[in-house]
Design an enzyme around this catalytic site. Structure first.
Site, mmCIF file in Angstrom:
data_model
loop_
_atom_site.group_PDB
_atom_site.id
_atom_site.type_symbol
_atom_site.label_atom_id
_atom_site.label_comp_id
_atom_site.label_asym_id
_atom_site.label_seq_id
_atom_site.Cartn_x
_atom_site.Cartn_y
_atom_site.Cartn_z
ATOM 1 N N ASP A 179 -9.584 6.584 -6.720
ATOM 2 C CA ASP A 179 -10.279 6.031 -5.555
ATOM 3 C C ASP A 179 -11.107 4.822 -5.984
ATOM 4 O OD1 ASP A 179 -11.078 5.765 -2.994
ATOM 5 O OD2 ASP A 179 -12.492 7.432 -3.001
ATOM 6 N N TYR A 187 -0.871 1.075 -12.930
ATOM 7 C CA TYR A 187 0.170 2.025 -12.539
ATOM 8 C C TYR A 187 1.374 1.390 -11.849
ATOM 9 C CZ TYR A 187 -2.843 1.452 -8.461
ATOM 10 O OH TYR A 187 -3.601 0.917 -7.467
ATOM 11 N N GLU A 199 1.127 11.241 -10.326
ATOM 12 C CA GLU A 199 -0.058 10.689 -11.004
ATOM 13 C C GLU A 199 -1.282 10.948 -10.145
ATOM 14 O OE1 GLU A 199 0.678 6.529 -10.761
ATOM 15 O OE2 GLU A 199 2.131 6.516 -12.372
ATOM 16 N N CYS A 237 -48.559 10.980 6.928
ATOM 17 C CA CYS A 237 -49.936 10.515 7.125
ATOM 18 C C CYS A 237 -50.568 11.023 8.423
ATOM 19 C CB CYS A 237 -49.984 8.994 7.090
ATOM 20 S SG CYS A 237 -49.203 8.228 8.521
ATOM 21 N N CYS A 292 -42.912 5.924 11.992
ATOM 22 C CA CYS A 292 -44.356 6.081 11.848
ATOM 23 C C CYS A 292 -44.967 4.707 12.103
ATOM 24 C CB CYS A 292 -44.673 6.546 10.427
ATOM 25 S SG CYS A 292 -46.396 6.357 10.002
ATOM 26 N N LYS A 350 -3.059 13.260 0.054
ATOM 27 C CA LYS A 350 -4.520 13.272 0.023
ATOM 28 C C LYS A 350 -5.033 14.699 0.008
ATOM 29 C CE LYS A 350 -6.316 9.311 1.681
ATOM 30 N NZ LYS A 350 -7.302 8.421 1.220
ATOM 31 N N CYS A 364 -49.267 4.022 5.879
ATOM 32 C CA CYS A 364 -48.709 5.337 5.570
ATOM 33 C C CYS A 364 -48.257 5.341 4.102
ATOM 34 C CB CYS A 364 -47.522 5.607 6.501
ATOM 35 S SG CYS A 364 -46.610 7.094 6.061
ATOM 36 N N CYS A 415 -46.444 11.678 12.152
ATOM 37 C CA CYS A 415 -45.815 11.422 10.850
ATOM 38 C C CYS A 415 -46.184 12.544 9.870
ATOM 39 C CB CYS A 415 -46.276 10.071 10.307
ATOM 40 S SG CYS A 415 -45.764 9.809 8.598
ATOM 41 N N LYS A 462 -4.369 9.930 -7.888
ATOM 42 C CA LYS A 462 -4.663 8.769 -7.046
ATOM 43 C C LYS A 462 -6.129 8.414 -7.272
ATOM 44 C CE LYS A 462 -4.279 7.158 -2.270
ATOM 45 N NZ LYS A 462 -5.526 6.453 -2.284
ATOM 46 N N SER A 469 0.857 -1.177 0.000
ATOM 47 C CA SER A 469 0.000 0.000 0.000
ATOM 48 C C SER A 469 0.898 1.233 0.000
ATOM 49 C CB SER A 469 -0.863 -0.067 1.244
ATOM 50 O OG SER A 469 -1.789 0.962 1.202
HETATM 51 S S1 IVH Z 1 1.048 2.907 -6.566
HETATM 52 C C1 IVH Z 1 3.640 -0.169 -4.251
HETATM 53 N N1 IVH Z 1 -0.409 4.619 -7.909
HETATM 54 O O1 IVH Z 1 -3.968 3.829 -3.499
HETATM 55 C C2 IVH Z 1 2.721 0.954 -4.473
HETATM 56 N N2 IVH Z 1 -1.435 3.461 -6.128
HETATM 57 O O2 IVH Z 1 -3.667 4.307 -0.645
HETATM 58 C C3 IVH Z 1 1.617 0.633 -5.384
HETATM 59 N N3 IVH Z 1 -3.836 3.960 -5.864
HETATM 60 O O3 IVH Z 1 -2.633 0.706 -2.703
HETATM 61 C C4 IVH Z 1 0.596 1.669 -5.446
HETATM 62 N N4 IVH Z 1 -3.988 5.377 -7.524
HETATM 63 O O4 IVH Z 1 -4.668 0.862 -4.443
HETATM 64 C C5 IVH Z 1 -0.374 3.731 -6.899
HETATM 65 N N5 IVH Z 1 -1.568 6.112 -9.249
HETATM 66 C C6 IVH Z 1 -1.549 5.241 -8.241
HETATM 67 C C7 IVH Z 1 -2.698 4.957 -7.471
HETATM 68 C C8 IVH Z 1 -2.600 4.056 -6.415
HETATM 69 C C9 IVH Z 1 -4.640 4.755 -6.558
HETATM 70 C C10 IVH Z 1 -4.281 3.160 -4.701
HETATM 71 C C11 IVH Z 1 -3.632 1.811 -4.591
HETATM 72 C C12 IVH Z 1 -2.822 1.905 -3.323
HETATM 73 C C13 IVH Z 1 -3.624 2.876 -2.535
HETATM 74 C C14 IVH Z 1 -2.852 3.472 -1.386
#
Ligand code: IVH
Length: 682
Positions: A119, A226, A115, A411, A426, A314, A431, A408, A117, A84
């Site tokens: 979600d 990525y 890049e 009704c 209610c 973030k 209703c 309510c 991120k 992560s």
């Molecule tokens: S690189 C070893 N690049 O965000 C690292 N992660 O909060 C591999 N995520 O685990 C992750 N966009 O699921 C990477 N451009 C991006 C990403 C990205 C979203 C996610 C991914 C990661 C999590 C961490």
């Protein structure tokens, strides 16, 4: 060349052609042919593969959606752990991050790559010699779920990489639901009385957990890659080079990235990226900053969970200030009263916000919210924004306290607070708010599946006094319906036809449609199997019900209470008089499986588990979910799970798919053999 050889060559050419157009469409966004032309290519390939099943391949473009539903996901160990990222929330923290890198590799030159991120949900795909082998979720980082058949439904994910792919290429990325598709999906869910998803990420995660790939195929999922896992036969100098190679292989990569020479430059680009937030088709919750030179990954190493060469930044959830004009009350499907903030319209996260949820009275007290207050609202991943706080310094003294109503608002009936709950409800089952939800549930796809009867139509029918219970549906006339908003004669005809057709739905769907609390689809099926008709079910006592596996005393009590209520009995009598089916169809094909109990495990080629269950029921047999000494047969399809071990242990007779089909009878076998010849059988 023989006909066969010719077909083989043609199949290969068609596959390559289709893959090329996939890449042009999904990866390069420069389609060269019309959708119709593409469909024609796919159809030709499908026809050829049916005629010559020996040339079938799991990575053929015709195999995106297929296979029977799974029973559970297989676990797969990641060959390289899936890590992560550590998170940062301020630019100072990013400068510290850069400081740590400089300390760890003082004499090395490096650049950064930034890049978006995404979600979504992390995924790892393994390609061997260019063919997709499996797709696995992150899980605990060491092992994850095998969701290959679900990922294959994503059209932009290549099942085969372009020529020149290495022996092993593991790519990691994010599966997500695009924001427009998400909005549509939620609309459709609400139409059929299903709970909407809170945000695209939840919708995506929920979709990937579906065991039936045919369901997943209906969800607007996509993926962007990525990072890499195991590699064999290829190496990359920089992250950018890796991204470009993935793109050349036909994998989607981020629509934008920036190479920066130093951290200060990254900080500036992070602002640019944030300003682009609403331009992407995915939800972006930050930026990811990575060292571009991959040879430095080794020396920098990683902590227990995340690499030291990358970090996430973030963004703050988007906020806006507005005025709380009023608090209104919504009555939900179970009669719960929810306060809703009516706001002065304001722009937030690319949309105009007019309402925010307040959850319940306690929350209003806790946040000291008064009508007329200036409030800060926030969208933190959720689609419906929340009030974060009151701007108390802007109070004028004119703000008024809010009190929940004592009756309510829909009704006028009394409301109650159940023990241990904060919610007010209610008490009136008639209703209109509750009635609408009930009828929408009755008509929904999993229940009576009444074509054309969505939420807005139910709303109109109730508001115009045309219906008050599901039973009233059956006395609606075409003229009554045609008089409603946006209903012509044709749609009125269709609705009446849909209502008529619903009378023949199987008994278990009728039970589910009644909307008995805590009786979901599965419980309805068990009750139908056990009691066979509504009279037996209505007269069952708690003791009988609680002895049934998977029902238990709590649900048993709810069922008895439901059938004791006069309102329920009246509705059931009227449904019966209208001709709704209140009996379990006894094996219309005979009762040759009478007294036999089957457990189904693994997936079959020729039918889904539900279909297999229907066929067993139709012949008088029973289906149980777990293996015990009372099991007569275990039907084991592909990738059978632990049930197979248990059955072997207990000495239960195990049938494979062919034996099962033979047991079902000769007509079944014949039909399936035909299916086999046509290419969707064995
Ligand atoms: S690189 C070893 N690049 O965000 C690292 N992660 O909060 C591999 N995520 O685990 C992750 N966009 O699921 C990477 N451009 C991006 C990403 C990205 C979203 C996610 C991914 C990661 C999590 C961490």
């Amino acid at each position: 060349m023989s006909e066969k050889e010719q077909a083989k060559q043609q199949i290969e050419e068609l596959r390559a052609e289709i893959e090329k157009h996939n890449r042009l469409y999904y990866i390069n966004a420069t389609p060269e042919i019309a959708d119709r032309e593409y469909d024609r290519l796919l159809q030709s390939l499908e026809d050829l593969e049916k005629k010559f099943p020996e040339f079938g391949s799991p990575s053929s473009p015709t195999r995106r959606v297929g296979g029977a539903p799974l029973e559970e996901f297989r676990s797969i160990r990641h060959s390289v752990p899936m890590m992560s990222l550590s998170n940062t929330y301020s630019k100072e923290e990013l400068v510290d991050f850069d400081g740590r890198i400089k300390k760890l590799i003082p004499d090395k030159k490096y650049t950064y790559i930034l890049e978006p991120k995404i979600d979504g949900v992390a995924i790892s795909l393994r390609y061997e010699n260019g063919e997709l082998v499996h797709a696995v979720t992150r899980g605990d980082g060491k092992t994850g779920d095998d969701v290959t058949s679900n990922i294959k439904t994503i059209r932009s994910v290549p099942l085969r990489l372009s020529a020149g792919a290495p022996a092993v290429l593991e790519v990691r990325g994010e599966v997500y639901m695009d924001t427009a598709g998400f909005a549509k999906l939620n609309e459709a869910r609400q139409e059929t009385g299903q709970e909407p998803f809170a945000n695209p990420r939840n919708a995506c995660a929920g979709s990937l957990k579906q065991l039936d790939p045919r369901e997943v195929a209906k969800r607007p999922l996509d993926a962007i890659f990525y990072a890499t896992g195991e590699l064999d036969g290829i190496s990359f100098e920089t992250h950018e080079q890796m991204l470009q190679s993935l793109k050349n292989y036909g994998l989607r990569i981020t629509p934008t990235y920036w190479i920066c020479n130093e951290i200060q430059e990254v900080l500036g680009k992070l602002d640019d990226l944030e300003n682009m937030r609403h331009e992407f088709s995915f939800e972006m919750d930050g930026g990811v900053i990575k060292i571009n030179e991959r040879r430095l990954y080794g020396p920098l190493g990683s902590t227990a969970k995340s690499p030291r060469w990358a970090v996430a930044y973030k963004y703050e959830p988007e906020q806006a200030e507005t005025t709380l004009n009023a608090i209104s009350i919504q009555v939900g499907r179970t009669g719960v009263l929810t306060p809703v903030a009516e706001l002065e319209p304001v722009q937030l996260a690319g949309t105009t916000v007019k309402r925010a949820t307040l959850h319940n009275e306690d929350e209003i007290r806790r946040k000291d919210i008064k009508v007329g207050d200036k409030v800060i609202i926030e969208k933190a991943g959720e689609i419906i924004p929340a009030i974060v706080r009151v701007v108390t310094e802007k109070r004028t003294g004119k703000e008024t306290d809010f009190a929940m109503p004592t009756a309510c608002p829909v009704c006028g009936s009394a409301i109650e607070k159940r023990e241990g709950e904060v919610a007010l409800r209610c008490i009136n089952l008639q209703c209109p708010a509750q009635v609408k939800n009930w009828i929408a549930h009755y008509a929904s796809r999993g229940a009576m599946d009444i074509n054309g009867l969505g939420e807005s139509l139910v709303e109109q029918l109730v508001d115009n006094g045309l219906i008050r219970t599901p039973a009233d549906l059956y006395s609606l006339t075409k003229e009554q319906v045609a008089g409603l908003d946006r209903m012509g004669g044709k749609s009125a005809d269709n609705l009446i036809k849909g209502i008529e057709e619903s009378k023949a739905r199987p008994f278990e769907r009728v039970i589910f449609g009644l909307g008995i609390r805590q009786v979901g689809k599965r419980a309805a099926q068990i009750l139908a199997d056990e009691f066979k008709n509504i009279d037996a079910l209505m007269t069952a006592d708690v003791q009988t019900l609680e002895e049934i596996r998977d029902i238990g005393p709590i649900v048993g009590k709810t069922i008895v209470a439901y059938f004791q209520a006069l309102e329920s009995r009246t509705v059931i009598d009227r449904l019966r008089a209208a001709g709704v089916n209140f009996e379990q169809e006894e094996g219309s094909m005979g009762s040759e499986l009478d007294g036999l109990t089957f457990v189904l495990t693994g997936s079959m080629e020729s039918m889904s588990r539900e279909e297999a269950g229907d066929k067993i029921h139709a012949r008088g047999g029973k289906v149980s979910s777990s293996v015990s000494k009372n099991t007569s047969y275990l039907v084991a399809g592909e990738s059978a799970g632990s049930k197979l071990d248990k059955a072997e242990e207990l000495g239960i007779t195990i049938l494979d798919e062919e034996q099962f089909l033979a047991l079902l009878g000769s007509d079944e076998k014949l039909k399936d053999d035909k299916a086999g010849q046509m290419g969707f059988g064995f």
